[in-house]
Design an enzyme around this catalytic site. Structure first.
Site, PDB file in Angstrom:
ATOM      1  CB  THR A  49      -0.923   0.024   1.232  1.00 44.35           C
ATOM      2  OG1 THR A  49      -0.145   0.397   2.398  1.00 44.35           O
ATOM      3  CG2 THR A  49      -1.571  -1.336   1.477  1.00 44.35           C
ATOM      4  CB  CYS A  50       0.189   4.849  -0.163  1.00 52.86           C
ATOM      5  SG  CYS A  50      -1.132   5.016   1.044  1.00 52.86           S
ATOM      6  CG  ASN A  51       0.934   5.257   4.538  1.00 54.93           C
ATOM      7  OD1 ASN A  51       1.808   6.034   4.179  1.00 54.93           O
ATOM      8  ND2 ASN A  51      -0.310   5.635   4.748  1.00 54.93           N
ATOM      9  NE  ARG A  52       0.388  -1.457   6.691  1.00 47.48           N
ATOM     10  CZ  ARG A  52       0.902  -1.408   7.925  1.00 47.48           C
ATOM     11  NH1 ARG A  52       1.825  -2.272   8.303  1.00 47.48           N
ATOM     12  NH2 ARG A  52       0.478  -0.510   8.782  1.00 47.48           N
ATOM     13  CG  HIS A  99       2.409  -7.291  12.130  1.00 45.39           C
ATOM     14  ND1 HIS A  99       2.640  -5.961  12.426  1.00 45.39           N
ATOM     15  CD2 HIS A  99       2.525  -7.408  10.775  1.00 45.39           C
ATOM     16  CE1 HIS A  99       2.893  -5.306  11.302  1.00 45.39           C
ATOM     17  NE2 HIS A  99       2.827  -6.163  10.288  1.00 45.39           N
ATOM     18  CB  SER A 109      -3.567   2.757   9.503  1.00 45.84           C
ATOM     19  OG  SER A 109      -4.056   1.539   9.002  1.00 45.84           O
ATOM     20  CD  GLU A 114      -6.068   2.944   6.142  1.00 43.55           C
ATOM     21  OE1 GLU A 114      -6.989   3.163   5.336  1.00 43.55           O
ATOM     22  OE2 GLU A 114      -5.125   2.186   5.918  1.00 43.55           O
ATOM     23  CB  THR A 115     -12.294   3.215   5.773  1.00 42.38           C
ATOM     24  OG1 THR A 115     -11.913   4.210   4.809  1.00 42.38           O
ATOM     25  CG2 THR A 115     -12.963   3.896   6.953  1.00 42.38           C
ATOM     26  CE  LYS A 192     -13.241   3.563  -2.486  1.00 41.96           C
ATOM     27  NZ  LYS A 192     -14.670   3.611  -2.848  1.00 41.96           N
TER      28      LYS A 192
END
Length: 303
Positions: A49-52, A99, A109, A114-115, A192
């Site tokens: 994802t954008c963060n992981r 985890h 997150s 966050e959804t 999205k």
């Protein structure tokens, strides 16, 4: 069979490292096949994802499995392992389970609760299933993680406000401009993230919205939902020149806005400030753009 996880996220690595270890959806089959093309890793799921970015493995040998995954991530990053190892975290055996449960529940997150993450966990698992890279151990783990993520959202108020990266980006805009009414906003991308961004922009009173995408049909469909105007990709910089605010959220593997592009535009804007919020990973905007006078550039870590 043992569970292992190797990954990095917004807490352990800045966006300039995370974007190097981003796995595009259309490339996942190739990566899953390569990671399982040995006698050690018997099952694999990649969550990107954008963060992981996290690789979940079911392995016959913990140490050998971790070595294979770490070396593969270093190869993708095009860096020696010793240069990225400090950004990576590792979970093994039973520690993998809580985890992943925390991840699926939104507790790990950047924006608590966050959804989008639960859907991203499901999608990562389904891609692995489609590629035949899962096994019974990973099937049980991910199916239970999805169940836990749903239960957390049902039984707690963690997502009462339906927060997301897109929501945070618009909140940052509100702080910058002290309100969004009357602004002209260009949204680049039609996925999205862009859809959610447009939803929050309209809820905050933005009337003039342009939507730019490589596919004019996708731009048109999204713009129509929110009373905006579709923009062809070749017209991107014509509309950057007119906009008060540009928000980018494409899936491009490289920058689509370079320093030279914005320098040329700023000469014609006559000292009118330009604000750009880049919530894409990999980033859409060259970080050097932020050095241009009268340009304010924010990336996902600034949220």
């Amino acid at each position: 069979m043992f569970l292992v996880t190797v990954g990095l996220n917004h807490r352990t690595a800045p966006v300039e490292i995370r974007e190097k270890l981003n796995f595009p959806e259309d490339k996942l089959p190739k990566h899953l096949e390569k990671l399982t093309s040995n006698n050690i890793i018997r099952g694999c799921v990649i969550l990107s994802t954008c963060n992981r970015t996290e690789v979940y493995g079911a392995v016959l040998d913990v140490d050998k499995g971790l070595t294979i995954i770490r070396e593969y991530l270093a190869k993708i990053c095009r860096s020696p392992l010793n240069e990225i190892k400090d950004y990576l975290y590792t979970y093994t055996l039973f520690d993998v389970i809580p985890h992943l449960f925390r991840v699926a529940s939104g507790l790990d997150s950047m924006i608590l609760g966050e959804t989008q993450i639960l859907g991203q966990v499901k999608t990562a698992y389904h891609h692995a299933c489609d590629c035949g890279s899962t096994n019974r151990v990973l099937n049980t783990l991910f199916q239970q993680a999805v169940t836990v993520g749903k239960r957390v959202r049902t039984e707690t108020a963690i997502d009462r406000n339906a927060v997301s990266i897109s929501y945070a980006a618009v909140e940052l805009c509100r702080q910058i401009f002290k309100g969004l009414e009357g602004l002209s906003v260009l949204v680049v991308g039609a996925g999205k993230m862009s859809e959610l961004t447009l939803k929050h922009l309209k809820a905050n009173g933005v009337n003039t919205v342009w939507v730019c995408n490589r596919s004019i049909d996708k731009a048109g469909n999204l713009a129509e939902q929110f009373g905006g105007v579709p923009v062809r990709f070749k017209q991107l910089f014509d509309y950057v020149e007119q906009a008060d605010l540009v928000i980018t959220a494409t899936a491009s593997p490289q920058n689509i806005i370079a320093k030279a592009d914005i320098e040329r535009i700023m000469k014609r804007r006559r000292d009118k400030k330009l604000f750009i919020i880049d919530i894409a990973v990999p980033r859409d905007v060259d970080s050097q753009v932020g050095l241009i006078p009268d340009v304010n550039l924010y990336d996902i870590d600034d949220l």
